[in-house]
Motif scaffolding. Structure first.
Motif, PDB file in Angstrom:
ATOM      1  N   SER A 102       0.794  -1.232   0.000  1.00 54.00           N
ATOM      2  CA  SER A 102       0.000   0.000   0.000  1.00 54.00           C
ATOM      3  C   SER A 102       0.825   1.278   0.000  1.00 54.00           C
ATOM      4  CB  SER A 102      -0.944   0.012   1.214  1.00 54.00           C
ATOM      5  OG  SER A 102      -0.192  -0.009   2.426  1.00 54.00           O
ATOM      6  N   ARG A 103       2.057   1.227   0.539  1.00 57.56           N
ATOM      7  CA  ARG A 103       2.800   2.479   0.750  1.00 57.56           C
ATOM      8  C   ARG A 103       4.168   2.525   0.088  1.00 57.56           C
ATOM      9  NH1 ARG A 103       2.535   3.786   7.041  1.00 57.56           N
ATOM     10  NH2 ARG A 103       3.491   5.707   6.275  1.00 57.56           N
ATOM     11  N   LEU A 104       4.601   1.400  -0.496  1.00 57.17           N
ATOM     12  CA  LEU A 104       5.912   1.356  -1.131  1.00 57.17           C
ATOM     13  C   LEU A 104       5.779   0.925  -2.579  1.00 57.17           C
ATOM     14  CD1 LEU A 104       7.977  -0.398   1.702  1.00 57.17           C
ATOM     15  CD2 LEU A 104       7.465   2.035   1.424  1.00 57.17           C
ATOM     16  N   GLY A 105       6.688   1.409  -3.427  1.00 60.67           N
ATOM     17  CA  GLY A 105       6.728   0.994  -4.821  1.00 60.67           C
ATOM     18  C   GLY A 105       8.096   0.415  -5.137  1.00 60.67           C
TER      19      GLY A 105
ATOM     20  N   ARG B 251      -9.268   2.177 -12.765  1.00 64.23           N
ATOM     21  CA  ARG B 251      -8.775   2.249 -14.141  1.00 64.23           C
ATOM     22  C   ARG B 251      -8.449   3.678 -14.554  1.00 64.23           C
ATOM     23  NH1 ARG B 251      -8.836  -2.689 -16.177  1.00 64.23           N
ATOM     24  NH2 ARG B 251     -10.219  -4.223 -15.218  1.00 64.23           N
ATOM     25  N   ARG B 252      -9.119   4.643 -13.952  1.00 64.46           N
ATOM     26  CA  ARG B 252      -8.761   6.040 -14.237  1.00 64.46           C
ATOM     27  C   ARG B 252      -7.369   6.344 -13.724  1.00 64.46           C
ATOM     28  NH1 ARG B 252     -14.030   9.965 -13.216  1.00 64.46           N
ATOM     29  NH2 ARG B 252     -15.364   9.057 -14.848  1.00 64.46           N
ATOM     30  N   ARG B 253      -7.071   5.832 -12.537  1.00 60.74           N
ATOM     31  CA  ARG B 253      -5.738   6.033 -11.973  1.00 60.74           C
ATOM     32  C   ARG B 253      -4.686   5.349 -12.858  1.00 60.74           C
ATOM     33  NH1 ARG B 253      -2.033   9.002  -9.357  1.00 60.74           N
ATOM     34  NH2 ARG B 253      -0.551   7.702  -8.220  1.00 60.74           N
ATOM     35  N   ALA B 254      -4.989   4.136 -13.325  1.00 61.86           N
ATOM     36  CA  ALA B 254      -4.064   3.430 -14.214  1.00 61.86           C
ATOM     37  C   ALA B 254      -3.834   4.216 -15.494  1.00 61.86           C
ATOM     38  CB  ALA B 254      -4.592   2.036 -14.528  1.00 61.86           C
ATOM     39  N   ALA B 255      -4.907   4.763 -16.059  1.00 59.75           N
ATOM     40  CA  ALA B 255      -4.783   5.559 -17.283  1.00 59.75           C
ATOM     41  C   ALA B 255      -3.922   6.790 -17.037  1.00 59.75           C
ATOM     42  CB  ALA B 255      -6.164   5.957 -17.784  1.00 59.75           C
ATOM     43  N   ASP B 256      -4.070   7.386 -15.859  1.00 55.91           N
ATOM     44  CA  ASP B 256      -3.298   8.589 -15.533  1.00 55.91           C
ATOM     45  C   ASP B 256      -1.808   8.287 -15.453  1.00 55.91           C
ATOM     46  OD1 ASP B 256      -3.005  11.387 -14.529  1.00 55.91           O
ATOM     47  OD2 ASP B 256      -2.319  10.348 -12.737  1.00 55.91           O
ATOM     48  N   VAL B 257      -1.433   7.216 -14.734  1.00 59.92           N
ATOM     49  CA  VAL B 257      -0.002   6.923 -14.593  1.00 59.92           C
ATOM     50  C   VAL B 257       0.582   6.425 -15.917  1.00 59.92           C
ATOM     51  CG1 VAL B 257      -0.044   6.531 -12.104  1.00 59.92           C
ATOM     52  CG2 VAL B 257      -0.442   4.602 -13.639  1.00 59.92           C
ATOM     53  N   LEU B 258      -0.206   5.716 -16.719  1.00 58.91           N
ATOM     54  CA  LEU B 258       0.284   5.307 -18.037  1.00 58.91           C
ATOM     55  C   LEU B 258       0.510   6.523 -18.929  1.00 58.91           C
ATOM     56  CD1 LEU B 258      -1.771   2.050 -18.721  1.00 58.91           C
ATOM     57  CD2 LEU B 258       0.718   2.244 -18.505  1.00 58.91           C
TER      58      LEU B 258
ATOM     59  N   ALA C 233       4.583   0.760 -10.191  1.00 58.70           N
ATOM     60  CA  ALA C 233       5.124   1.171  -8.896  1.00 58.70           C
ATOM     61  C   ALA C 233       4.470   2.435  -8.371  1.00 58.70           C
ATOM     62  CB  ALA C 233       6.637   1.373  -9.014  1.00 58.70           C
ATOM     63  N   LEU C 234       3.992   3.296  -9.275  1.00 61.03           N
ATOM     64  CA  LEU C 234       3.432   4.587  -8.876  1.00 61.03           C
ATOM     65  C   LEU C 234       1.916   4.569  -8.665  1.00 61.03           C
ATOM     66  CD1 LEU C 234       5.428   6.930 -11.289  1.00 61.03           C
ATOM     67  CD2 LEU C 234       5.718   6.762  -8.812  1.00 61.03           C
ATOM     68  N   VAL C 235       1.242   3.506  -9.105  1.00 55.96           N
ATOM     69  CA  VAL C 235      -0.218   3.543  -9.169  1.00 55.96           C
ATOM     70  C   VAL C 235      -0.874   3.700  -7.800  1.00 55.96           C
ATOM     71  CG1 VAL C 235      -0.661   1.042  -9.037  1.00 55.96           C
ATOM     72  CG2 VAL C 235      -2.192   2.522 -10.388  1.00 55.96           C
TER      73      VAL C 235
ATOM     74  N   ASP D  46       4.636   6.158  -0.652  1.00 52.62           N
ATOM     75  CA  ASP D  46       5.467   7.109   0.088  1.00 52.62           C
ATOM     76  C   ASP D  46       6.898   7.081  -0.442  1.00 52.62           C
ATOM     77  OD1 ASP D  46       3.526   8.053   1.982  1.00 52.62           O
ATOM     78  OD2 ASP D  46       3.664   6.109   2.970  1.00 52.62           O
ATOM     79  N   VAL D  47       7.394   5.864  -0.712  1.00 47.49           N
ATOM     80  CA  VAL D  47       8.768   5.695  -1.167  1.00 47.49           C
ATOM     81  C   VAL D  47       8.781   4.724  -2.335  1.00 47.49           C
ATOM     82  CG1 VAL D  47      11.146   5.147  -0.497  1.00 47.49           C
ATOM     83  CG2 VAL D  47       9.533   5.968   1.235  1.00 47.49           C
ATOM     84  N   LEU D  48       9.566   5.052  -3.362  1.00 48.86           N
ATOM     85  CA  LEU D  48       9.771   4.152  -4.484  1.00 48.86           C
ATOM     86  C   LEU D  48      11.224   3.684  -4.441  1.00 48.86           C
ATOM     87  CD1 LEU D  48       8.572   4.679  -8.153  1.00 48.86           C
ATOM     88  CD2 LEU D  48      10.774   3.661  -7.634  1.00 48.86           C
ATOM     89  N   PHE D  49      11.417   2.370  -4.350  1.00 48.98           N
ATOM     90  CA  PHE D  49      12.750   1.773  -4.328  1.00 48.98           C
ATOM     91  C   PHE D  49      13.058   1.209  -5.710  1.00 48.98           C
ATOM     92  CE2 PHE D  49      11.291   1.562   0.072  1.00 48.98           C
ATOM     93  CZ  PHE D  49      12.401   2.034   0.759  1.00 48.98           C
ATOM     94  N   ALA D  50      14.215   1.582  -6.254  1.00 49.14           N
ATOM     95  CA  ALA D  50      14.590   1.141  -7.596  1.00 49.14           C
ATOM     96  C   ALA D  50      15.980   0.501  -7.543  1.00 49.14           C
ATOM     97  CB  ALA D  50      14.590   2.322  -8.561  1.00 49.14           C
ATOM     98  N   ASP D  51      16.075  -0.748  -7.975  1.00 51.94           N
ATOM     99  CA  ASP D  51      17.345  -1.480  -7.961  1.00 51.94           C
ATOM    100  C   ASP D  51      17.828  -1.660  -9.393  1.00 51.94           C
ATOM    101  OD1 ASP D  51      19.551  -2.938  -7.292  1.00 51.94           O
ATOM    102  OD2 ASP D  51      18.487  -4.610  -6.381  1.00 51.94           O
ATOM    103  N   GLU D  52      18.833  -0.879  -9.781  1.00 52.41           N
ATOM    104  CA  GLU D  52      19.398  -0.906 -11.139  1.00 52.41           C
ATOM    105  C   GLU D  52      18.293  -0.804 -12.206  1.00 52.41           C
ATOM    106  OE1 GLU D  52      22.469  -0.651 -11.737  1.00 52.41           O
ATOM    107  OE2 GLU D  52      23.627  -1.580 -10.131  1.00 52.41           O
ATOM    108  N   PRO D  53      17.417   0.194 -12.129  1.00 50.96           N
ATOM    109  CA  PRO D  53      16.274   0.244 -13.055  1.00 50.96           C
ATOM    110  C   PRO D  53      16.665   0.484 -14.505  1.00 50.96           C
ATOM    111  CG  PRO D  53      16.454   2.311 -11.849  1.00 50.96           C
ATOM    112  CD  PRO D  53      17.451   1.359 -11.232  1.00 50.96           C
TER     113      PRO D  53
END
Length: 246
Positions: free
Chosen positions: A99-102, A133-140, A169-171, A175-182
């Protein structure tokens, strides 16, 4: 004589996005034990972009996994958005991660049988939320894939798949997005696009991004660079905040 007015109350300070105190991670015991982290103290403010770099085996990925609740420290305290997670039950930890991490990794880990839209909505379903689905459309739309919602991942390029992973990850508005060698598996131009999107998430959405990378060009997009050597934080560099639109 009129009563003295009480002194003004200071506004409460928001808790840091990520806070580590005395974090150690040891694998194994005795002489053969591997000390991946050796007493890490670290505070990352909300809405910041931090790159973690260092040589292979320095503890970069272990640091990210402990901070994200994917691994547990041997000792020390970890707080994410003000919540202590190092001693949290696995059930509660799983709920917090959903719920709070990406998360974005070098491997996109998209489900090939699902459409792009359904891949993006997966964190909502796993968290027990009604798919928006509106949220998904927005982040896409934010990652430039508004016209690809009903395609399967196999029909997309590697860079497009990584952008789907970023949208996923953003949908939930983490609070925090963790990215490992993205950007590790991407060509230079596509890597720049993904880094620009991470920068946009920080500057426009207020997301806190913690990125592990071996690439100095990628690290330079961050607000600060933390250098890890032998499980210890040895240097903190400030490359300067990139200009908007860079």
């Amino acid at each position: 004589m009129p009563p003295t007015a009480p002194p003004p109350t200071a506004a409460p300070t928001a808790a840091p996005a990520v806070e580590l105190r005395g974090v150690r991670r040891r694998y194994g015991r005795g002489p053969a034990a591997v000390h991946a982290l050796r007493g890490i103290d670290l505070t990352l403010p909300r809405g910041s972009f931090t790159a973690v770099t260092g040589p292979s085996g320095s503890g970069k990925t272990t640091l990210l996994q402990c901070a994200a609740g994917l691994d547990r420290p041997t000792s020390g305290s970890i707080r994410v958005a003000g919540t202590e997670i190092s001693r949290m039950s696995e059930r509660r930890l799983t709920a917090l991660r959903r719920s709070r991490l990406g998360f974005v990794f070098q491997a996109c880990n998209l489900l090939p049988a699902l459409t792009v839209e359904d891949n993006v909505l997966l964190p909502m379903r796993l968290a027990g939320q009604r798919p928006d689905r509106r949220r998904a459309a927005d982040v896409l739309a934010r990652v430039g894939l508004a016209d690809h919602a009903h395609r399967r991942p196999g029909r997309l390029s590697g860079g497009q798949q990584q952008r789907v992973a970023l949208a996923r990850a953003l949908v939930t508005g983490p609070d925090v997005l963790f990215a490992d060698e993205p950007t590790g598996a991407l060509d230079t131009a596509t890597a720049a696009e993904v880094l620009g999107l991470l920068r946009h998430a920080v500057d426009t959405l207020g997301t806190t991004v913690v990125m592990v990378t071996h690439d100095p060009v990628a690290a330079a997009r961050a607000d600060q660079i933390l250098v890890l050597t032998g499980g210890t934080l040895t240097e903190r560099l400030l490359p300067g905040t990139p200009q908007a639109g860079d």
